[in-house]
Scaffold this motif. Structure first.
Motif, PDB file in Angstrom:
ATOM      1  N   ALA A  19       0.831  -1.201   0.000  1.00  0.00           N
ATOM      2  CA  ALA A  19       0.000   0.000   0.000  1.00  0.00           C
ATOM      3  C   ALA A  19       0.863   1.247   0.000  1.00  0.00           C
ATOM      4  N   ALA A  20       1.963   1.180   0.763  1.00  0.00           N
ATOM      5  CA  ALA A  20       2.838   2.348   0.853  1.00  0.00           C
ATOM      6  C   ALA A  20       3.554   2.603  -0.465  1.00  0.00           C
ATOM      7  N   ALA A  21       3.672   1.543  -1.286  1.00  0.00           N
ATOM      8  CA  ALA A  21       4.414   1.672  -2.541  1.00  0.00           C
ATOM      9  C   ALA A  21       3.541   2.196  -3.678  1.00  0.00           C
ATOM     10  N   GLU A  22       2.338   2.608  -3.383  1.00  0.00           N
ATOM     11  CA  GLU A  22       1.453   3.129  -4.419  1.00  0.00           C
ATOM     12  C   GLU A  22       2.057   4.369  -5.066  1.00  0.00           C
ATOM     13  N   ARG A  23       1.808   4.502  -6.358  1.00  0.00           N
ATOM     14  CA  ARG A  23       2.338   5.632  -7.118  1.00  0.00           C
ATOM     15  C   ARG A  23       1.241   6.676  -7.285  1.00  0.00           C
ATOM     16  N   THR A  24       1.651   7.909  -7.431  1.00  0.00           N
ATOM     17  CA  THR A  24       0.714   9.016  -7.615  1.00  0.00           C
ATOM     18  C   THR A  24       0.854   9.567  -9.026  1.00  0.00           C
ATOM     19  N   LEU A  25      -0.235   9.557  -9.776  1.00  0.00           N
ATOM     20  CA  LEU A  25      -0.219  10.066 -11.146  1.00  0.00           C
ATOM     21  C   LEU A  25      -0.008  11.574 -11.136  1.00  0.00           C
ATOM     22  N   GLN A  26       0.926  12.029 -11.996  1.00  0.00           N
ATOM     23  CA  GLN A  26       1.249  13.455 -12.049  1.00  0.00           C
ATOM     24  C   GLN A  26       0.879  14.116 -13.367  1.00  0.00           C
ATOM     25  N   TYR A  27       1.068  13.381 -14.462  1.00  0.00           N
ATOM     26  CA  TYR A  27       0.951  14.021 -15.773  1.00  0.00           C
ATOM     27  C   TYR A  27       0.728  12.949 -16.833  1.00  0.00           C
ATOM     28  N   ARG A  78     -11.112   6.787 -16.916  1.00  0.00           N
ATOM     29  CA  ARG A  78      -9.762   6.390 -16.507  1.00  0.00           C
ATOM     30  C   ARG A  78      -9.139   7.403 -15.553  1.00  0.00           C
ATOM     31  N   TYR A  79      -9.404   8.682 -15.778  1.00  0.00           N
ATOM     32  CA  TYR A  79      -8.739   9.720 -14.992  1.00  0.00           C
ATOM     33  C   TYR A  79      -9.669  10.433 -14.021  1.00  0.00           C
ATOM     34  N   THR A  80     -10.745   9.748 -13.641  1.00  0.00           N
ATOM     35  CA  THR A  80     -11.608  10.265 -12.582  1.00  0.00           C
ATOM     36  C   THR A  80     -10.793  10.371 -11.289  1.00  0.00           C
ATOM     37  N   GLY A  81     -10.851  11.517 -10.660  1.00  0.00           N
ATOM     38  CA  GLY A  81     -10.071  11.745  -9.456  1.00  0.00           C
ATOM     39  C   GLY A  81      -8.730  12.400  -9.744  1.00  0.00           C
ATOM     40  N   PHE A  82      -8.288  12.312 -10.985  1.00  0.00           N
ATOM     41  CA  PHE A  82      -7.048  12.985 -11.391  1.00  0.00           C
ATOM     42  C   PHE A  82      -7.377  14.298 -12.085  1.00  0.00           C
ATOM     43  N   LEU A 309       3.113   9.799 -16.288  1.00  0.00           N
ATOM     44  CA  LEU A 309       4.202  10.101 -15.361  1.00  0.00           C
ATOM     45  C   LEU A 309       3.696   9.968 -13.929  1.00  0.00           C
ATOM     46  N   TYR A 310       4.433   9.204 -13.113  1.00  0.00           N
ATOM     47  CA  TYR A 310       4.044   8.966 -11.721  1.00  0.00           C
ATOM     48  C   TYR A 310       5.128   9.465 -10.765  1.00  0.00           C
ATOM     49  N   LYS A 311       4.698   9.851  -9.580  1.00  0.00           N
ATOM     50  CA  LYS A 311       5.605  10.123  -8.470  1.00  0.00           C
ATOM     51  C   LYS A 311       5.556   8.908  -7.558  1.00  0.00           C
ATOM     52  N   ASP A 312       6.705   8.284  -7.339  1.00  0.00           N
ATOM     53  CA  ASP A 312       6.770   7.084  -6.512  1.00  0.00           C
ATOM     54  C   ASP A 312       6.910   7.447  -5.038  1.00  0.00           C
ATOM     55  N   ASP A 313       6.761   6.436  -4.178  1.00  0.00           N
ATOM     56  CA  ASP A 313       6.754   6.693  -2.745  1.00  0.00           C
ATOM     57  C   ASP A 313       8.096   7.210  -2.231  1.00  0.00           C
ATOM     58  N   ASP A 314       9.203   6.962  -2.967  1.00  0.00           N
ATOM     59  CA  ASP A 314      10.513   7.470  -2.544  1.00  0.00           C
ATOM     60  C   ASP A 314      10.820   8.822  -3.179  1.00  0.00           C
ATOM     61  N   SER A 320       4.952   5.031 -17.253  1.00  0.00           N
ATOM     62  CA  SER A 320       4.252   3.846 -17.751  1.00  0.00           C
ATOM     63  C   SER A 320       3.565   4.199 -19.065  1.00  0.00           C
ATOM     64  N   MET A 321       3.536   3.237 -19.993  1.00  0.00           N
ATOM     65  CA  MET A 321       2.906   3.467 -21.293  1.00  0.00           C
ATOM     66  C   MET A 321       1.821   2.425 -21.552  1.00  0.00           C
ATOM     67  N   PHE A 322       0.812   2.855 -22.311  1.00  0.00           N
ATOM     68  CA  PHE A 322      -0.301   1.974 -22.673  1.00  0.00           C
ATOM     69  C   PHE A 322      -0.717   2.276 -24.105  1.00  0.00           C
ATOM     70  N   TYR A 323      -1.276   1.252 -24.758  1.00  0.00           N
ATOM     71  CA  TYR A 323      -1.754   1.424 -26.138  1.00  0.00           C
ATOM     72  C   TYR A 323      -3.174   0.896 -26.228  1.00  0.00           C
TER      73      TYR A 323
END
Length: 420
Positions: A19-27, A78-82, A309-314, A320-323
């Motif tokens: 849970a602590a390792a969750e990433r936060t979407l930035q861009y 997909r980006y609800t909440g972002f 682009l994500y901000k990691d817990d550290d 990450s990429m998707f198609y």
């Protein structure tokens, strides 16, 4: 009992650690192809010329509008909440090529992404609001339109590609079929690269319930499809793919990398969250080829390449990429070669750097012909000068040798004009 307790604590620790390792979407950067359209052109014997299409050639159809409205709704989910529920001009920037179909695709997409609510409703009977879509004249487009016609080095690479074994083998294998297509369509010139336009025309007509000519069988369409896909591979790869990428998709990739690096640094004044790019199948292919993730097939209508682009817990950043090339299924993850699905930003930048030119315009240029002429002229002049010097030294040496041996020389008496 102790072992059971220890196992429980380890399990809880793992869960909490996850849970602590969750990433936060930035861009997010979203690049998509326009939706369904009419053909860009017709071949000479085609019974369906431009007058057969309601808005003419190359125009977005109602189906294309729906495809992008649906894609906009997918992005909203997909980006609800972002993204904010309501349109915020600080959060999203939309750029399109200067074509009707790409501009209208972007507008249709935004209609699905940002349905108005509250104060943004200006007409209760219209669930839509205007959102700006930016563009530049096609003659000035260097970011989203490929392949570029202003790059002599790329044209040279394409000429070299046509002499590769792979290109020659495909040409030889399909030569009789290409001749058949030329005969049936009335085209003056058809080859492996250009025959894709025939497929495109026939494909558009079939999607819009136009009756195909008798010669267009399922087998013919399959061969055209294979040649069309090979044409995409030739344009962006097959031969010196990385150099082609530096002159084509690397331009867009470089801009995306620049934005990712900028967004990774927190700035309270910068609220941008989504960069939306509306373009073409060749644009999506060019970007994917520069990333070395192109699957070899033409991107379908409304296909979408997503870079997050994500901000990691550290406090580090990752990409990450998707198609999304099928609206019936979720987008699938795309892994940058040499990295993980959650690629650290510094690795993403390092691995993509070879595909990005520091000076694309300079790399596009061929050696100046006048410089070549000067070099040749100097080389010839040097050779002539060397020969003259050698000849002069030879004469001097020849003259010195007789003077050193008087016994073998005839002397002329200048005054008497006689030999002594």
């Amino acid at each position: 009992m102790v072992s059971a307790s220890l196992l429980f604590l380890l399990t809880v620790g793992c869960v909490c650690g996850g849970a602590a390792a969750e990433r936060t979407l930035q861009y997010v950067t979203v690049l998509f192809r326009h939706g369904d359209r009419s053909p860009v052109k017709a071949y000479p014997t085609d019974p369906y010329q431009e007058s057969s299409w309601p808005q003419g050639f190359g125009q977005l159809s109602q189906e294309g509008m729906k495809q992008h409205f649906d894609l906009g709704q997918f992005l909203r989910k997909r980006y609800t909440g972002f993204l904010s529920e309501s349109y915020d001009r600080h959060e999203v920037l939309v750029r399109s090529t200067d074509y009707d179909r790409t501009l209208m695709s972007a507008e249709s997409n935004l209609a699905g992404l940002y349905p108005p609510s509250g104060q943004q409703v200006f007409n209760p009977n219209l669930i839509w609001q205007p959102i700006p879509v930016h563009t530049v004249p096609q003659s000035e487009e260097k970011l989203l339109s490929y392949p570029a016609s202003d790059c002599p080095r790329y044209q040279q690479l394409m000429n070299e590609t046509e002499h590769t074994p792979e290109f020659l083998n495909v040409t030889a294998e399909y030569q009789d079929f290409i001749n058949l297509v030329r005969e049936k369509t009335g085209l003056n010139k058809t080859n492996v690269e250009s025959v894709w336009s025939v497929y495109d025309t026939l494909f558009c007509e079939s999607r819009h319930n136009k009756t195909a000519p008798d010669w267009v069988t399922p087998e013919v369409m399959e061969k055209l499809r294979l040649l069309k896909d090979f044409g995409f591979q030739v344009t962006f790869g097959v031969y010196k793919q990385q150099e082609k990428s530096r002159l084509l998709g690397g331009v867009l990739l470089g801009e995306i990398i620049k934005n990712l690096s900028k967004m990774a640094v927190p700035d309270p004044k910068n609220k941008l969250k989504l960069m939306m790019l509306s373009a073409h199948d060749t644009t999506v292919t060019a970007l994917q080829a520069s990333l070395n993730v192109f699957n070899g097939r033409q991107p379908p209508y409304a296909s979408c390449h997503i870079i997050e682009l994500y901000k990691d817990d550290d406090n580090s950043s990752s990409v990450s990429m998707f198609y999304r090339n099928d609206s019936k299924v979720d987008p699938y993850p795309v892994q940058l070669p040499g990295c993980t699905l959650q690629c650290p930003l510094e690795d993403f930048v390092r691995l993509t750097k070879p595909s990005i030119s520091d000076d694309r315009d300079k790399e596009c240029q061929l050696p100046d012909g006048r410089d070549t002429e000067v070099i040749i002229s100097l080389a010839l002049s040097g050779c002539v000068l060397f020969l003259l010097i050698a000849l002069l030294l030879g004469v001097i040496c020849w003259q010195k040798e007789p003077m050193g041996n008087r016994g073998y020389q005839h002397v002329i008496n200048q005054e008497a004009g006689e030999e002594s």
